[in-house]
Scaffold this motif. Structure first.
Motif, PDB file in Angstrom:
ATOM      1  N   MET A  57       0.832  -1.210   0.000  1.00 52.17           N
ATOM      2  CA  MET A  57       0.000   0.000   0.000  1.00 52.17           C
ATOM      3  C   MET A  57       0.860   1.251   0.000  1.00 52.17           C
ATOM      4  O   MET A  57       0.454   2.308  -0.498  1.00 52.17           O
ATOM      5  CB  MET A  57      -0.910   0.012   1.242  1.00 52.17           C
ATOM      6  CG  MET A  57      -2.243  -0.665   1.045  1.00 52.17           C
ATOM      7  SD  MET A  57      -3.300  -0.467   2.495  1.00 52.17           S
ATOM      8  CE  MET A  57      -3.592   1.304   2.463  1.00 52.17           C
ATOM      9  N   ALA A 179      -3.338  -4.016  -2.869  1.00 51.14           N
ATOM     10  CA  ALA A 179      -2.706  -3.040  -1.976  1.00 51.14           C
ATOM     11  C   ALA A 179      -2.239  -1.781  -2.707  1.00 51.14           C
ATOM     12  O   ALA A 179      -2.534  -0.660  -2.262  1.00 51.14           O
ATOM     13  CB  ALA A 179      -1.547  -3.684  -1.218  1.00 51.14           C
ATOM     14  N   GLY A 183      -3.614   1.951  -2.073  1.00 50.88           N
ATOM     15  CA  GLY A 183      -2.695   3.044  -1.764  1.00 50.88           C
ATOM     16  C   GLY A 183      -2.851   4.210  -2.719  1.00 50.88           C
ATOM     17  O   GLY A 183      -2.845   5.381  -2.297  1.00 50.88           O
ATOM     18  N   VAL A 195      -1.964   6.861   4.165  1.00 60.63           N
ATOM     19  CA  VAL A 195      -1.781   5.427   3.965  1.00 60.63           C
ATOM     20  C   VAL A 195      -1.571   4.734   5.315  1.00 60.63           C
ATOM     21  O   VAL A 195      -2.156   3.676   5.587  1.00 60.63           O
ATOM     22  CB  VAL A 195      -0.589   5.152   3.026  1.00 60.63           C
ATOM     23  CG1 VAL A 195      -0.290   3.653   2.947  1.00 60.63           C
ATOM     24  CG2 VAL A 195      -0.867   5.712   1.638  1.00 60.63           C
TER      25      VAL A 195
END
Length: 432
Positions: A57, A179, A183, A195
């Motif tokens: 992320m 992920a 993000g 994040v």
């Protein structure tokens, strides 16, 4: 040691035979944990998915971190290295702890520390502080990886354990795919600190889920009473078992081939073969779907019908052959191959991981009912460390060739196959 082709049976002493045996004073209720079924699967899947979420992320935010914290790109990359190092070393600490104190206490401690470290990352005023707390975040996040495997070993045996690992792969395998997308979407509405805020919230939610739904799975009579000396002695004993070590190394080397793909594929697909970021994302997703699909075929169709050793051997052979095909293509022996053949080779290699990874975990842990936490720690640490060593090698020849990636993959695949055939042959001869 149980036969990989036989039905699961409860190991003596692990599954209480009466309500009194569950022991309200011990907190161990394995029948309840196994009956929970889907809930336990989702909890353990969430625990194994949290570390890749923590790593991936954050990837879209790296350029922003470099700018905001006024650091070099190389220094910002250390925030990734610190988290990966923490995940590798933390397993060596948490695994023996879980064998001594049970699964829940070390896991909950790790989750609390993870939430704290992640929240501090969101507030970090300097890149040095961010690196330090990313290390702590990785150390704490390792608890989820190692204890999830140990819980599976406590609850299941034989083919059921292999099937459960394949199911976990379905959940945890999705994490690296979604992920970076999550993000990127977070960065559209906030900055890079957001994040870590999201990861903090995820950590809190997962901690509450563990408190409510994950039962203790290691009865007191199965726990180790010693300290550091006994933990080190246990690990030495595990490493002295050449069959366990063979499975551990085979799994670690196969994982390194996957790490090489993750590290090199953005450069190979986009820079060398000219694909757009969208095309790369699509190919990455297709490869992940291949891995997950083959993992489910392994768990639902192959395990229990074909011995796990044969399935594992097939997976390692395919990984090696796919790596060799990529090496031939990228070296230009038959001319410039283009993106499609290279993408096909990567798809085959990644899909074969669905045969290799669940079965190396299951076969290794089947030998270690007495120390599942320590065994899980060694398996995880070996995978992360071998992967961390292999992944930088993919760029050793510069930015104009994909040959180093293919070399790393074929060497790791062949090394895994050699470890399996030489170190695990005694086990294979005892099984059907």
């Amino acid at each position: 040691m149980p036969d990989g082709g036989q039905s699961t049976r409860a190991r003596e002493g692990h599954i209480p035979s009466s309500p009194a045996a569950t022991g309200s004073d011990t907190g161990v209720d394995i029948p309840a944990a196994r009956r929970a079924g889907l809930i336990v699967t989702l909890v353990l899947g969430g625990l194994t998915a949290l570390p890749p979420l923590s790593m991936d992320m954050y990837l879209p935010a790296l350029p922003a971190v470099t700018r905001v914290l006024d650091s070099s790109a190389a220094t910002a990359q250390l925030t990734l290295t610190a988290c990966l190092t923490g995940m590798a070393l933390g397993q060596l600490v948490v695994g023996p702890m879980s064998d001594k104190w049970g699964r829940r206490k070390p896991l909950l401690l790790g989750m609390v520390v993870y939430v704290f470290a992640t929240a501090i990352c969101a507030l970090a005023p300097t890149v040095e502080l961010l690196i330090g707390f990313r290390l702590l975040q990785g150390l704490a996040g390792a608890a989820g990886i190692v204890i999830a495997r140990a819980v599976v070993r406590d609850l299941y045996d034989g083919v059921e354990m292999a099937r459960f690992f394949s199911t976990l792969m379905l959940i945890s395998g999705v994490a690296p795919v979604i992920a970076p997308v999550i993000g990127g979407q977070v960065l559209k509405v906030t900055d890079w600190r957001g994040v870590f805020v999201v990861l903090t919230v995820v950590g809190i939610a997962l901690t509450l889920v563990v408190v409510k739904w994950l039962h203790e799975t290691l009865p007191p009579e199965k726990r180790h009473s010693g300290g550091i000396g006994e933990a080190l002695s246990t690990m030495r004993g595990l490493l002295a078992d050449r069959v366990f070590t063979g499975y551990m190394l085979a799994g670690g080397l196969a994982f390194a081939a996957l790490f090489a793909y993750v590290a090199a594929s953005p450069f190979v697909v986009q820079e060398i073969y000219g694909a757009s970021p969208q095309t790369y994302s699509l190919l990455f997703g297709v490869n992940s779907i291949g891995l997950i699909t083959v993992g489910q075929i392994n768990g639902r169709l192959l395990v229990g019908r074909v011995s796990m050793e044969k399935v594992l051997g097939l997976g390692l052979v395919v990984i090696t052959l796919a790596g060799a095909a990529l090496l031939v293509m990228t070296s230009g022996v038959f001319g410039e191959p283009g993106l499609v053949p290279v993408a096909a080779g990567l798809f085959v290699l990644m899909s074969a991981m669905g045969l290799a990874m669940p079965n190396t975990n299951a076969l290794a842990l089947m030998r270690t009912p007495h120390a599942a936490g320590s065994a899980s720690a060694l398996i995880g640490t070996a995978s992360f460390l071998i992967g961390a060593i292999a992944s930088p090698l993919v760029g050793i020849a510069g930015e104009e060739t994909a040959v180093p990636m293919a070399v790393v993959q074929v060497v790791c695949g062949a090394g895994a196959l050699v470890c399996f055939l030489t170190l695990c042959s005694q086990s294979s001869s005892r099984r059907k």
